[in-house]
Design an enzyme around this catalytic site. Structure first.
Site, PDB file in Angstrom:
ATOM      1  N   SER A 177     -17.500   6.128  -2.373  1.00 38.33           N
ATOM      2  CA  SER A 177     -17.687   4.689  -2.194  1.00 38.33           C
ATOM      3  C   SER A 177     -17.179   3.853  -3.357  1.00 38.33           C
ATOM      4  O   SER A 177     -16.697   2.749  -3.157  1.00 38.33           O
ATOM      5  CB  SER A 177     -19.157   4.377  -1.925  1.00 38.33           C
ATOM      6  OG  SER A 177     -19.966   4.873  -2.964  1.00 38.33           O
ATOM      7  N   HIS A 205     -17.335   5.286   4.515  1.00 47.42           N
ATOM      8  CA  HIS A 205     -16.102   4.559   4.182  1.00 47.42           C
ATOM      9  C   HIS A 205     -14.864   5.125   4.874  1.00 47.42           C
ATOM     10  O   HIS A 205     -13.797   4.520   4.806  1.00 47.42           O
ATOM     11  CB  HIS A 205     -15.887   4.549   2.665  1.00 47.42           C
ATOM     12  CG  HIS A 205     -16.923   3.747   1.959  1.00 47.42           C
ATOM     13  ND1 HIS A 205     -16.806   2.394   1.762  1.00 47.42           N
ATOM     14  CD2 HIS A 205     -18.129   4.102   1.463  1.00 47.42           C
ATOM     15  CE1 HIS A 205     -17.889   1.940   1.145  1.00 47.42           C
ATOM     16  NE2 HIS A 205     -18.710   2.962   0.952  1.00 47.42           N
ATOM     17  N   LYS A 236     -19.146  -1.203   7.877  1.00 49.61           N
ATOM     18  CA  LYS A 236     -18.001  -1.296   6.965  1.00 49.61           C
ATOM     19  C   LYS A 236     -16.739  -1.548   7.806  1.00 49.61           C
ATOM     20  O   LYS A 236     -16.564  -2.656   8.283  1.00 49.61           O
ATOM     21  CB  LYS A 236     -17.951  -0.052   6.086  1.00 49.61           C
ATOM     22  CG  LYS A 236     -19.285   0.093   5.301  1.00 49.61           C
ATOM     23  CD  LYS A 236     -19.259   1.187   4.304  1.00 49.61           C
ATOM     24  CE  LYS A 236     -20.653   1.540   3.787  1.00 49.61           C
ATOM     25  NZ  LYS A 236     -21.408   0.446   3.181  1.00 49.61           N
TER      26      LYS A 236
HETATM   27  C1  LIG Z   1     -21.130   6.310   1.019  1.00 46.51           C
HETATM   28  C2  LIG Z   1     -22.202   5.405   1.567  1.00 46.51           C
HETATM   29  N1  LIG Z   1     -23.184   5.944   2.295  1.00 46.51           N
HETATM   30  C3  LIG Z   1     -24.166   5.180   2.822  1.00 46.51           C
HETATM   31  C4  LIG Z   1     -24.200   3.817   2.630  1.00 46.51           C
HETATM   32  C5  LIG Z   1     -25.317   3.020   3.203  1.00 46.51           C
HETATM   33  O1  LIG Z   1     -24.924   2.355   4.348  1.00 46.51           O
HETATM   34  P1  LIG Z   1     -25.651   1.029   4.835  1.00 46.51           P
HETATM   35  O2  LIG Z   1     -25.059  -0.092   4.082  1.00 46.51           O
HETATM   36  O3  LIG Z   1     -25.404   0.983   6.296  1.00 46.51           O
HETATM   37  O4  LIG Z   1     -27.106   1.223   4.506  1.00 46.51           O
HETATM   38  C6  LIG Z   1     -23.198   3.217   1.883  1.00 46.51           C
HETATM   39  C7  LIG Z   1     -23.225   1.747   1.708  1.00 46.51           C
HETATM   40  O5  LIG Z   1     -22.787   1.132   0.835  1.00 46.51           O
HETATM   41  C8  LIG Z   1     -22.172   4.026   1.332  1.00 46.51           C
HETATM   42  O6  LIG Z   1     -21.203   3.486   0.580  1.00 46.51           O
END
Ligand SMILES: Cc1ncc(COP(=O)(O)O)c(C=O)c1O
Length: 312
Positions: A177, A205, A236
């Site tokens: 991320s 992502h 996203k």
């Molecule tokens: C790699 C990753 N997993 C999980 C999440 C969490 O997702 P959500 O924003 O739907 O809670 C994010 C969010 O930024 C992320 O970057």
């Protein structure tokens, strides 16, 4: 409550103090922040779907047809048929048997990890995995071995040393991320299979971004069928809100029964589910969205690599 002020002061001192900035108007290539027009390079709205007319129309129609809220958790009486339609589309694009929606990616990760893993088990987690994976590992009470970022040698050594543990699971972001690099999935699949370990990929992502159909890391490496658990988000590249896990039917049924963030929370609102369905339809109908994204990535990278001489 004095400790709050002390903690905040210490956060400020160490440069870790967070504040909220107000954005005005929809997500797009530019944004208006604190009254100033800026180029938006921080958003996860990779395909520009967050303000797409088709998603907005789908959300409006669902709002009119089904109302604003789902009324309860899905296991009580909030399981609108739209959920199943979106889950089937997700399973198809992910190349998996089935899928299950969660309210957020954060909830999906803690839900999956805490349901599947327990005391006596071992989780192997990449050092740059998302915070929700870290928290899921903690909540599971399994032993967590954090291996250096993408270091397959260190992972294999840790796997060899833990041969006598009960269940084992390797978990990794698909696209990381913060750094934007891709996990070495072929090596992870090989190691997971060699050491009889489950493999979980967080495709938050990568969904909509990698793979010929936007299926994510599994599709990119043609290994979707060898990943046991894939999670991803709708907030996203898919321009909406919510998250999912994709895997086989047994995994789905198990999570419906054991994942607390699924069981004890209100189902997603109809408009949100409908915009997710519209986003997946667009992903299929307009592959050029992904082509454009990668052209933009190449353009940006090339531009950033140009070192201009300093002004005299
Ligand atoms: C790699 C990753 N997993 C999980 C999440 C969490 O997702 P959500 O924003 O739907 O809670 C994010 C969010 O930024 C992320 O970057």
């Amino acid at each position: 409550m004095d400790f709050l002020r002390e903690r905040l002061a210490s956060l400020k001192k160490s440069g870790l103090y967070r504040t909220l900035r107000e954005h005005h108007g929809p997500q797009g290539a530019t944004a208006c922040i604190d009254g100033k027009e800026v180029v938006q390079l921080a958003s996860n709205n990779y395909l520009g779907l967050a303000n797409h007319p088709r998603l907005k129309a789908a959300a409006r129609e669902a709002l009119e047809a089904f109302g604003s809220g789902s009324g309860a958790s899905r296991l009580v009486c909030g399981n609108l048929a739209l959920n199943g339609k979106l889950e089937d589309k997700i399973a198809a694009v992910k190349g998996q048997e089935s899928a299950l929606l969660f309210s957020t990616g954060y909830m999906a990760n803690i839900g999956i990890l805490a349901a599947l893993m327990e005391e006596g088990d071992v989780i192997f987690s990449d050092a740059l995995n998302h915070a929700s994976i870290i928290d899921g590992c903690r909540m599971s009470r399994a032993q967590t071995v954090v291996y250096p970022h993408k270091d397959m040698g260190a992972l294999e050594k840790a796997l060899m040393e833990s041969k006598h543990s009960r269940k084992r699971l390797v978990v990794t972001d698909g696209i990381f991320s913060m750094d934007g690099d891709i996990t070495p999935l072929p090596d992870l699949v090989t190691l997971a299979e060699r050491y009889g370990c489950m493999l979980m990929v967080d495709d938050a992502h990568a969904t909509g971004v990698l793979g010929a159909h936007g299926g994510g890391t599994g599709e990119h490496f043609a290994l979707a069928d060898r990943v046991d658990i894939t999670m991803g988000t709708l907030g996203k590249a898919l321009g909406g809100f919510g998250a999912f896990v994709a895997g086989d039917h047994t995994l789905r049924t198990f999570l419906i029964n054991r994942a607390r963030p699924f069981i004890f929370t209100t189902g997603l609102p109809p408009a949100v589910i409908a915009s997710g369905i519209a986003a997946l339809e667009l992903l299929e109908a307009e592959p050029e969205l992904r082509v454009r994204l990668w052209e933009n990535v190449a353009f940006f990278r090339e531009g950033m690599a140009i070192k201009r001489p300093l002004d005299p």
